[in-house]
Design an enzyme around this catalytic site. Structure first.
Site, short mmCIF file in Angstrom:
data_model
loop_
_atom_site.label_atom_id
_atom_site.label_comp_id
_atom_site.label_asym_id
_atom_site.label_seq_id
_atom_site.Cartn_x
_atom_site.Cartn_y
_atom_site.Cartn_z
N ARG A 84 0.85 -1.20 0.00
CA ARG A 84 0.00 0.00 0.00
C ARG A 84 0.89 1.26 0.00
NH1 ARG A 84 -5.16 -1.76 2.07
NH2 ARG A 84 -5.52 -3.69 0.89
N GLU A 112 -9.89 -1.75 13.16
CA GLU A 112 -10.23 -2.63 12.05
C GLU A 112 -9.13 -3.64 11.77
OE1 GLU A 112 -10.28 -2.51 7.28
OE2 GLU A 112 -10.76 -0.62 8.30
N SER A 120 -11.73 -6.09 6.12
CA SER A 120 -12.82 -5.54 5.31
C SER A 120 -13.30 -6.64 4.39
CB SER A 120 -12.31 -4.36 4.48
OG SER A 120 -13.04 -3.21 4.78
N ARG A 135 -1.98 -6.83 12.17
CA ARG A 135 -2.94 -6.15 13.04
C ARG A 135 -3.60 -7.12 14.02
NH1 ARG A 135 -6.42 -1.53 9.79
NH2 ARG A 135 -4.65 -0.29 9.04
N GLU A 193 0.65 4.28 0.76
CA GLU A 193 -0.05 5.32 1.52
C GLU A 193 0.92 5.95 2.52
OE1 GLU A 193 -3.20 3.22 3.35
OE2 GLU A 193 -4.30 2.84 1.50
N ARG A 211 -0.83 1.77 13.20
CA ARG A 211 -1.40 0.55 12.63
C ARG A 211 -1.26 0.44 11.12
NH1 ARG A 211 -7.98 1.45 13.23
NH2 ARG A 211 -8.29 2.67 11.34
N HIS A 212 -0.54 1.38 10.49
CA HIS A 212 -0.39 1.35 9.03
C HIS A 212 1.06 1.03 8.65
CE1 HIS A 212 -4.24 3.62 9.06
NE2 HIS A 212 -4.41 3.01 7.90
#
Length: 552
Positions: A316, A473, A476, A526, A318, A324-325
């Site tokens: 990712r 989370e 998903s 996670r 991002e 948590r990323h």
């Protein structure tokens, strides 16, 4: 005659008087000779000292009764035991272990204490001179650099009182042999004993505690991750991380799912280009690292695979520097068909998490207890009655409203829940329902990707769900669109061209018919983070990658 015989005498006197005087040595020559003499004397003295030293060493070696019991590793067939298997049944028996030197302390010329460490576990060892063990062996044992690997043999004893500073406090080892396997450098960039304490809340480097011991920040630990991983806590975290992956696979196999691998190099950026890493020179053209296996999982279902799963890397792009990323993590993905309703798959996924959590608590209590010493929430993860709590998305929003949280944007289906709202909802649900695992179902359609099935009676909602642990989370998922025409319309509504490179093959996969299906993508790291109550997902990742970190 007498006159003639005395005539030569004046001549000899003359010759003697006229002959030059014999020349003596110069000052430079004298100095040179003196230096040579001094040099020779020093050389002789050094040779004599060296001979005396060798003689002393030979004498000491002759007196060292334990010379074969320590030093370089010999070639033999001795079998070692792991500290995990060491127990009271070994008391008064000799065992051999391969271990690191955690620290050492010389009590006297005849007595030393070693702290030995194996995969984070520590045990005290005693080296005492006597009939067999020599003083030289005691001295050698304490001269080995901290963190070096050694093979140690010794008699297992039960210390009284127990050794509080060792994790194996009820046993100790009375050393009979010690051999060096691999020497560690003298100056480590970080001490394992300093990394054994929980990381500080502050990121300030160079701080010390009240006793003067260095406070090692998370950055320093990750910069020296190989040393950091040697702590008992991190060894336990690694074991639990591996167990989560193994339990996921076990559950999937038992359900009849097929393990498959999807490509990680793609020809075009799918699921949105801004979060995709580009490979600039893929044989003269661009390629992209896969954000998820989502499209390929669905294509496998269209290819008549009824239930598939994958464990693999997810990328990712991002720029999220949160707790948590990460830019790369391990995904646990699954996809399967259903007969009547997507809740069949939703129930399957809920039971998956319940299975993983309950089996971790059953099979890995020892490791959880170790982590709990550093992260107190590790032993307090709750699932009430062994079942997931399932709420509709709008029910979750109502819980937040009742607690006075502003949910205006969520009411208007503009945005998804914020991280702060997720955490708050987790706290409220824990207090109300006594559980740390819950599911929100039927999310707004506007916040879900194009392949999500729209709710048939409320177009503002969708057949999609998120899983949460401790209010954050971990997954998903959704029912997917399985009709090609419906999928094309949904893609155009979301601003995606179904005929573009990268999507045409995906849409065409459904033109020959495809069964209704659903699935989800879990983040392994996670799950470990939130199950154990760790501060940061990087603590649940052997070698994390984020916008700031590409090493080690």
């Amino acid at each position: 005659m007498s006159g003639e015989g005395s005539a030569p005498l004046p001549v000899r006197e003359k010759e003697t008087a006229e002959a030059p005087a014999e020349a003596g040595p110069s000052k430079n020559a004298l100095k040179k000779a003196q230096k040579e003499a001094e040099k020779a004397a020093k050389k002789a003295a050094a040779k004599k000292a060296d001979e005396e030293k060798r003689a002393a060493q030979q004498s000491q070696a002759a007196e060292d009764t334990a010379k074969d019991l320590y030093g370089p590793l010999p070639e033999d067939d001795i079998r070692e035991i792991h500290l995990k298997k060491l127990g009271e049944e070994h008391i008064d028996k000799e065992v051999t272990i391969i271990t690191r030197i955690h620290n050492s302390r010389s009590q006297s010329a005849k007595l030393a204490f070693l702290m030995l460490r194996q995969q984070g576990r520590t045990i005290q060892a005693v080296v005492a001179a006597g009939d067999v063990i020599s003083r030289q062996m005691v001295k050698y044992a304490t001269s080995i650099n901290v963190n070096s690997f050694v093979r140690v043999s010794g008699i297992v004893k039960s210390p009284n009182p127990p050794v509080a500073s060792a994790s194996i406090s009820n046993l100790e080892l009375h050393v009979t042999r010690i051999y060096l396997i691999s020497k560690a450098i003298e100056q480590l960039p970080m001490q394992v004993k300093d990394a054994e304490r929980p990381p500080p809340a502050s990121a300030e480097e160079g701080a010390v505690d009240a006793e003067g011991a260095p406070i090692v920040t998370l950055k320093t630990r990750l910069d020296n991750r190989v040393i950091d991983l040697q702590t008992e806590c991190n060894q336990a975290i690694l074991t639990i991380s591996g167990a989560v992956q193994a339990l996921f696979i076990e559950y999937m196999y038992k359900s009849g799912a097929t393990p498959l691998n999807t490509p990680k190099l793609l020809g075009t950026a799918t699921e949105g280009g801004s979060g995709v890493f580009e490979v600039n020179n893929y044989f003269g053209k661009s390629a992209f690292l896969a954000q998820s296996p989502q499209l390929y999982k669905q294509m496998l279902i269209a290819g008549d695979c009824e239930s598939v799963f994958e464990v693999g890397p997810v990328f990712r792009a991002e720029n999220s520097n949160t707790h948590r990323h990460m830019t790369e993590f391990t995904g646990l993905d699954f996809e399967q068909v259903f007969s009547k309703h997507y809740h069949e798959v939703l129930t399957f996924a809920e039971n998956l998490i319940v299975f993983i959590v309950t089996e971790l608590q059953s099979r890995h209590k020892e490791e959880i207890d170790v982590v709990k010493k550093f992260f107190p929430r590790a032993g307090d993860f709750r699932i009430k009655d062994g079942k997931a709590l399932r709420l509709r998305y709008l029910e979750g929003i109502q819980i937040l409203k009742d607690a006075g949280v502003d949910t205006t944007e969520q009411d208007n289906f503009v945005t998804d829940l914020t991280t702060a709202q997720e955490k708050k909802l987790g706290q409220l649900i824990r207090a109300k329902y006594d559980t740390d695992f819950y599911v929100l179902d039927e999310f707004p359609y506007s916040v879900r990707p194009f392949y999500t099935k729209r709710h048939p009676t409320n177009p503002d909602l969708s057949y999609s769900y998120d899983f949460f642990m401790r209010g954050e989370e971990i997954m998903s998922g959704a029912q997917r669109v399985n009709d090609a025409d419906e999928l094309e319309a949904a893609m155009r509504e979301k601003g995606v061209d179904p005929n573009s490179d990268g999507f045409a093959d995906y849409v065409n996969a459904f033109r020959q018919g495809c069964r209704p299906h659903a699935g989800g993508g879990l983040g392994l790291n996670r799950i470990v983070q939130f199950f154990l109550g760790l501060d940061n997902v990087r603590q649940a990742t052997p070698f994390p990658r984020d916008p700031q970190r590409l090493r080690p």
